[in-house]
Write a protein that holds these residues in place. Sequence first.
Motif, mmCIF file in Angstrom:
data_model
loop_
_atom_site.group_PDB
_atom_site.id
_atom_site.type_symbol
_atom_site.label_atom_id
_atom_site.label_comp_id
_atom_site.label_asym_id
_atom_site.label_seq_id
_atom_site.Cartn_x
_atom_site.Cartn_y
_atom_site.Cartn_z
ATOM 1 N N GLU A 127 10.836 -15.894 -7.956
ATOM 2 C CA GLU A 127 11.022 -15.114 -8.561
ATOM 3 C C GLU A 127 11.806 -15.922 -9.760
ATOM 4 N N TRP A 128 13.345 -15.971 -9.511
ATOM 5 C CA TRP A 128 13.755 -16.563 -9.945
ATOM 6 C C TRP A 128 13.847 -18.133 -10.524
ATOM 7 N N PHE A 129 13.344 -18.767 -9.931
ATOM 8 C CA PHE A 129 13.019 -20.051 -10.760
ATOM 9 C C PHE A 129 11.581 -19.987 -10.647
ATOM 10 N N GLY A 130 11.043 -19.620 -10.563
ATOM 11 C CA GLY A 130 9.225 -19.500 -10.766
ATOM 12 C C GLY A 130 7.941 -19.699 -10.646
ATOM 13 N N MET A 131 8.649 -20.900 -8.906
ATOM 14 C CA MET A 131 8.039 -21.421 -8.230
ATOM 15 C C MET A 131 6.584 -21.035 -7.586
ATOM 16 N N TRP A 132 6.292 -19.490 -8.283
ATOM 17 C CA TRP A 132 4.978 -18.957 -8.291
ATOM 18 C C TRP A 132 4.296 -19.053 -9.103
ATOM 19 N N MET A 133 4.405 -20.060 -10.422
ATOM 20 C CA MET A 133 4.144 -20.741 -11.172
ATOM 21 C C MET A 133 3.493 -22.065 -11.168
ATOM 22 N N SER A 134 3.720 -22.834 -10.219
ATOM 23 C CA SER A 134 4.097 -23.998 -10.003
ATOM 24 C C SER A 134 2.599 -24.352 -9.432
ATOM 25 N N GLN A 135 1.637 -24.995 -9.803
ATOM 26 C CA GLN A 135 -0.041 -25.715 -8.940
ATOM 27 C C GLN A 135 0.127 -26.446 -7.583
ATOM 28 N N GLN A 136 1.180 -27.234 -7.966
ATOM 29 C CA GLN A 136 2.062 -28.063 -6.811
ATOM 30 C C GLN A 136 3.411 -27.913 -5.995
ATOM 31 N N TRP A 137 4.153 -27.328 -6.422
ATOM 32 C CA TRP A 137 5.212 -27.274 -6.154
ATOM 33 C C TRP A 137 5.639 -25.388 -5.739
ATOM 34 N N ASN A 138 4.446 -24.483 -5.385
ATOM 35 C CA ASN A 138 4.893 -23.183 -4.719
ATOM 36 C C ASN A 138 4.504 -22.849 -3.352
ATOM 37 N N GLY A 139 6.256 -22.791 -3.016
ATOM 38 C CA GLY A 139 5.884 -22.900 -1.528
ATOM 39 C C GLY A 139 5.875 -20.566 -1.521
ATOM 40 N N VAL A 140 5.512 -19.855 -2.174
ATOM 41 C CA VAL A 140 5.743 -18.763 -1.905
ATOM 42 C C VAL A 140 4.241 -18.222 -0.988
ATOM 43 N N PRO A 141 3.556 -18.806 -1.005
ATOM 44 C CA PRO A 141 2.677 -18.543 0.398
ATOM 45 C C PRO A 141 3.090 -18.968 1.475
ATOM 46 N N SER A 142 3.434 -20.082 1.601
ATOM 47 C CA SER A 142 3.800 -20.331 3.014
ATOM 48 C C SER A 142 4.946 -19.509 3.653
ATOM 49 N N ALA A 143 5.892 -19.976 2.104
ATOM 50 C CA ALA A 143 6.973 -18.427 2.881
ATOM 51 C C ALA A 143 6.375 -17.298 3.080
ATOM 52 N N PHE A 144 6.166 -16.081 2.955
ATOM 53 C CA PHE A 144 5.165 -15.796 3.197
ATOM 54 C C PHE A 144 4.310 -15.306 4.264
ATOM 55 N N ARG A 145 4.254 -16.439 4.628
ATOM 56 C CA ARG A 145 3.502 -16.527 6.612
ATOM 57 C C ARG A 145 4.902 -16.326 7.225
ATOM 58 N N PHE A 146 5.709 -17.285 7.104
ATOM 59 C CA PHE A 146 6.801 -17.592 8.145
ATOM 60 C C PHE A 146 7.465 -15.597 8.104
ATOM 61 N N VAL A 147 7.476 -15.372 7.126
ATOM 62 C CA VAL A 147 8.718 -13.743 7.070
ATOM 63 C C VAL A 147 8.178 -13.263 7.579
ATOM 64 N N ILE A 148 6.144 -13.002 7.483
ATOM 65 C CA ILE A 148 5.361 -12.164 8.058
ATOM 66 C C ILE A 148 5.924 -12.548 9.729
#
Length: 169
Positions: A127-148
């Motif tokens: 959110e702060w660094f907008g990683m979700w906007m990146s096609q190549q460097w978006n770690g949000v989906p992986s982080a979400f799996r780890f968190v769950i």
Amino acid sequence: MVIVRASKTAMVAAIALWASLVAFGNITDYGTNLAFVQHVLTMDTVFPDTTIRYRAVASPALHHAAYILIIAAESLTAILCWIGAARMLRGHRLSAAAFNGSKGYAVAGLTLGFLVWQVGFMAIGGEWFGMWMSQQWNGVPSAFRFVITIVAVLIYLVLPDVDERGRRP
């Protein structure tokens, strides 16, 4: 109830192993994920018209500092979970109260792991660094799996254990 205790212990050990492998990979292949951190912090692959680029961090020293902090937190997550799993294994045949008391390090390790991936990757990176906007460097989906995964183990772990007669301490 020994099987439930063994299950909880094995799940904490599994998270410990996973966090150990993550930290080991980041230490032994430092440059690969340093590039990830650099791209996220410099925000060079976010949407071109976004107005949040003022948040970017261009300092290589700060990139290394952030990455070292991530590796340290991942390593501490692993260490706490390993200690927790060992304590739980030693206490799995003790009273319910004693076994419940052996979970402290595991709870701390799982909580730290949750914070690393929820706060560090999803909130700050995503959110702060907008990683979700990146096609190549978006770690949000992986982080979400780890968190769950971590939170599911944490919830299961903190369910109070009972003695052989089904009584809680």
